[in-house]
Design a protein around this motif. Sequence first.
Motif, PDB file in Angstrom:
ATOM      1  N   PHE A   1      77.775  -1.473  45.078  1.00  0.00           N
ATOM      2  CA  PHE A   1      78.623  -0.603  46.120  1.00  0.00           C
ATOM      3  C   PHE A   1      78.886  -1.519  47.342  1.00  0.00           C
ATOM      4  O   PHE A   1      78.041  -2.307  47.449  1.00  0.00           O
ATOM      5  CB  PHE A   1      77.934   0.789  46.341  1.00  0.00           C
ATOM      6  CG  PHE A   1      76.413   0.541  47.109  1.00  0.00           C
ATOM      7  CD1 PHE A   1      76.185   0.165  48.256  1.00  0.00           C
ATOM      8  CD2 PHE A   1      75.200   0.335  46.159  1.00  0.00           C
ATOM      9  CE1 PHE A   1      74.971   0.050  48.789  1.00  0.00           C
ATOM     10  CE2 PHE A   1      73.916  -0.050  46.784  1.00  0.00           C
ATOM     11  CZ  PHE A   1      73.830  -0.021  48.000  1.00  0.00           C
ATOM     12  N   THR A   2      79.917  -0.874  48.067  1.00  0.00           N
ATOM     13  CA  THR A   2      79.927  -1.413  49.455  1.00  0.00           C
ATOM     14  C   THR A   2      80.163  -0.156  50.453  1.00  0.00           C
ATOM     15  O   THR A   2      80.593   0.927  50.178  1.00  0.00           O
ATOM     16  CB  THR A   2      81.517  -1.825  49.185  1.00  0.00           C
ATOM     17  OG1 THR A   2      81.699  -2.852  48.430  1.00  0.00           O
ATOM     18  CG2 THR A   2      81.868  -2.510  50.605  1.00  0.00           C
TER      19      THR A   2
ATOM     20  N   THR B   1      76.996  -4.902  50.673  1.00  0.00           N
ATOM     21  CA  THR B   1      76.752  -4.726  49.294  1.00  0.00           C
ATOM     22  C   THR B   1      75.369  -5.015  48.751  1.00  0.00           C
ATOM     23  O   THR B   1      74.585  -5.393  49.671  1.00  0.00           O
ATOM     24  CB  THR B   1      77.763  -5.492  48.593  1.00  0.00           C
ATOM     25  OG1 THR B   1      77.342  -6.900  48.558  1.00  0.00           O
ATOM     26  CG2 THR B   1      79.096  -5.383  49.145  1.00  0.00           C
TER      27      THR B   1
ATOM     28  N   HIS C   1      76.525  12.277  46.078  1.00  0.00           N
ATOM     29  CA  HIS C   1      77.707  13.027  47.156  1.00  0.00           C
ATOM     30  C   HIS C   1      77.615  14.381  46.699  1.00  0.00           C
ATOM     31  O   HIS C   1      77.887  14.695  45.664  1.00  0.00           O
ATOM     32  CB  HIS C   1      79.217  12.158  46.636  1.00  0.00           C
ATOM     33  CG  HIS C   1      80.201  12.741  47.048  1.00  0.00           C
ATOM     34  ND1 HIS C   1      81.517  12.342  46.874  1.00  0.00           N
ATOM     35  CD2 HIS C   1      80.388  13.485  48.256  1.00  0.00           C
ATOM     36  CE1 HIS C   1      82.415  12.851  47.507  1.00  0.00           C
ATOM     37  NE2 HIS C   1      81.725  13.705  48.293  1.00  0.00           N
TER      38      HIS C   1
ATOM     39  N   SER D   1      84.602   5.242  51.629  1.00  0.00           N
ATOM     40  CA  SER D   1      84.962   5.469  50.210  1.00  0.00           C
ATOM     41  C   SER D   1      83.845   6.563  49.702  1.00  0.00           C
ATOM     42  O   SER D   1      84.500   6.441  48.486  1.00  0.00           O
ATOM     43  CB  SER D   1      84.960   3.845  49.486  1.00  0.00           C
ATOM     44  OG  SER D   1      83.658   3.223  49.571  1.00  0.00           O
ATOM     45  N   ARG D   2      82.972   6.913  49.973  1.00  0.00           N
ATOM     46  CA  ARG D   2      81.871   7.504  49.094  1.00  0.00           C
ATOM     47  C   ARG D   2      81.356   6.521  47.988  1.00  0.00           C
ATOM     48  O   ARG D   2      80.968   7.347  47.073  1.00  0.00           O
ATOM     49  CB  ARG D   2      82.544   8.874  49.118  1.00  0.00           C
ATOM     50  CG  ARG D   2      82.385   9.559  50.062  1.00  0.00           C
ATOM     51  CD  ARG D   2      83.102  11.066  49.744  1.00  0.00           C
ATOM     52  NE  ARG D   2      82.721  11.888  50.796  1.00  0.00           N
ATOM     53  CZ  ARG D   2      83.771  11.980  52.032  1.00  0.00           C
ATOM     54  NH1 ARG D   2      84.554  11.008  52.068  1.00  0.00           N
ATOM     55  NH2 ARG D   2      83.668  12.789  53.133  1.00  0.00           N
ATOM     56  N   GLU D   3      81.572   5.640  47.993  1.00  0.00           N
ATOM     57  CA  GLU D   3      81.415   4.534  46.937  1.00  0.00           C
ATOM     58  C   GLU D   3      79.864   4.526  46.290  1.00  0.00           C
ATOM     59  O   GLU D   3      79.530   4.966  45.172  1.00  0.00           O
ATOM     60  CB  GLU D   3      81.732   3.311  46.844  1.00  0.00           C
ATOM     61  CG  GLU D   3      81.494   2.348  45.612  1.00  0.00           C
ATOM     62  CD  GLU D   3      82.130   0.812  46.089  1.00  0.00           C
ATOM     63  OE1 GLU D   3      81.586  -0.192  45.258  1.00  0.00           O
ATOM     64  OE2 GLU D   3      82.884   0.720  46.720  1.00  0.00           O
TER      65      GLU D   3
ATOM     66  N   ASP E   1      79.116   8.327  45.049  1.00  0.00           N
ATOM     67  CA  ASP E   1      79.520   8.567  43.691  1.00  0.00           C
ATOM     68  C   ASP E   1      78.977   8.067  42.476  1.00  0.00           C
ATOM     69  O   ASP E   1      78.863   8.054  41.784  1.00  0.00           O
ATOM     70  CB  ASP E   1      81.224   8.469  43.849  1.00  0.00           C
ATOM     71  CG  ASP E   1      81.843   9.400  44.459  1.00  0.00           C
ATOM     72  OD1 ASP E   1      81.214  10.609  44.757  1.00  0.00           O
ATOM     73  OD2 ASP E   1      83.104   9.216  45.090  1.00  0.00           O
ATOM     74  N   SER E   2      78.449   6.613  42.950  1.00  0.00           N
ATOM     75  CA  SER E   2      77.932   5.655  42.073  1.00  0.00           C
ATOM     76  C   SER E   2      76.389   5.958  41.851  1.00  0.00           C
ATOM     77  O   SER E   2      75.947   5.895  40.698  1.00  0.00           O
ATOM     78  CB  SER E   2      78.160   4.144  42.468  1.00  0.00           C
ATOM     79  OG  SER E   2      78.990   3.578  42.680  1.00  0.00           O
TER      80      SER E   2
ATOM     81  N   ASP F   1      78.462   5.309  54.315  1.00  0.00           N
ATOM     82  CA  ASP F   1      79.217   5.620  52.899  1.00  0.00           C
ATOM     83  C   ASP F   1      80.420   6.180  53.373  1.00  0.00           C
ATOM     84  O   ASP F   1      81.336   6.765  52.651  1.00  0.00           O
ATOM     85  CB  ASP F   1      78.530   6.239  51.980  1.00  0.00           C
ATOM     86  CG  ASP F   1      79.059   5.952  50.637  1.00  0.00           C
ATOM     87  OD1 ASP F   1      79.793   5.066  50.451  1.00  0.00           O
ATOM     88  OD2 ASP F   1      78.853   6.841  49.547  1.00  0.00           O
TER      89      ASP F   1
END
Length: 172
Positions: A31-32, A42, A125, A115-117, A120-121, A112
């Motif tokens: 993730f970022t 990351t 979220h 992008s909420r990456e 979500d990953s 986060d």
Amino acid sequence: MEERTGVFAAGDNQLTLLGPEISVGQQAPNFTVSGAGLRRVTLDDYAGKVKIIASVPSLDTGVCSDETKQFSDYAKSISDDIVVLTISMDLPFAQARWCGANDVDNVVTASDFKSREFGDSFGVHVKENGLLARAVFVLDKDNVVRHVEYVPQIAQLPNFDAALAAANEAAG
């Protein structure tokens, strides 16, 4: 995107988590997120380290504040091979201000918000409010998940002892 219900609540209100449920033994998704000064952060930034990743709704709330302070206190006495990251939707500037006001310098905070990456990953979220659910993940040096706790109530603290035991075991 996968939606999970019945696993996280704010009081009597059940909330929906977006993303997959992470399990012990699986490879953690990369993730970022945004760190201090909007610096890109990351998992690769912590290669070769055990990671304790605490997901919190907001550092500006009592339970999240207490949790992050406790992880910061624990971080003072753990191996240099272990890093503690706290990820929320708070802007990095607010996170830095909170850390300064609370003398927290042993925890890496990241946001986060872009992008909420991460959310979500890692399946944290919250659909209804866009924040992150409270959870703790411990990743070994190869980013294999060694401990997962999705805290069922927003106002409940995680099991610190279990997370620290998993991190110490992973650090060898």
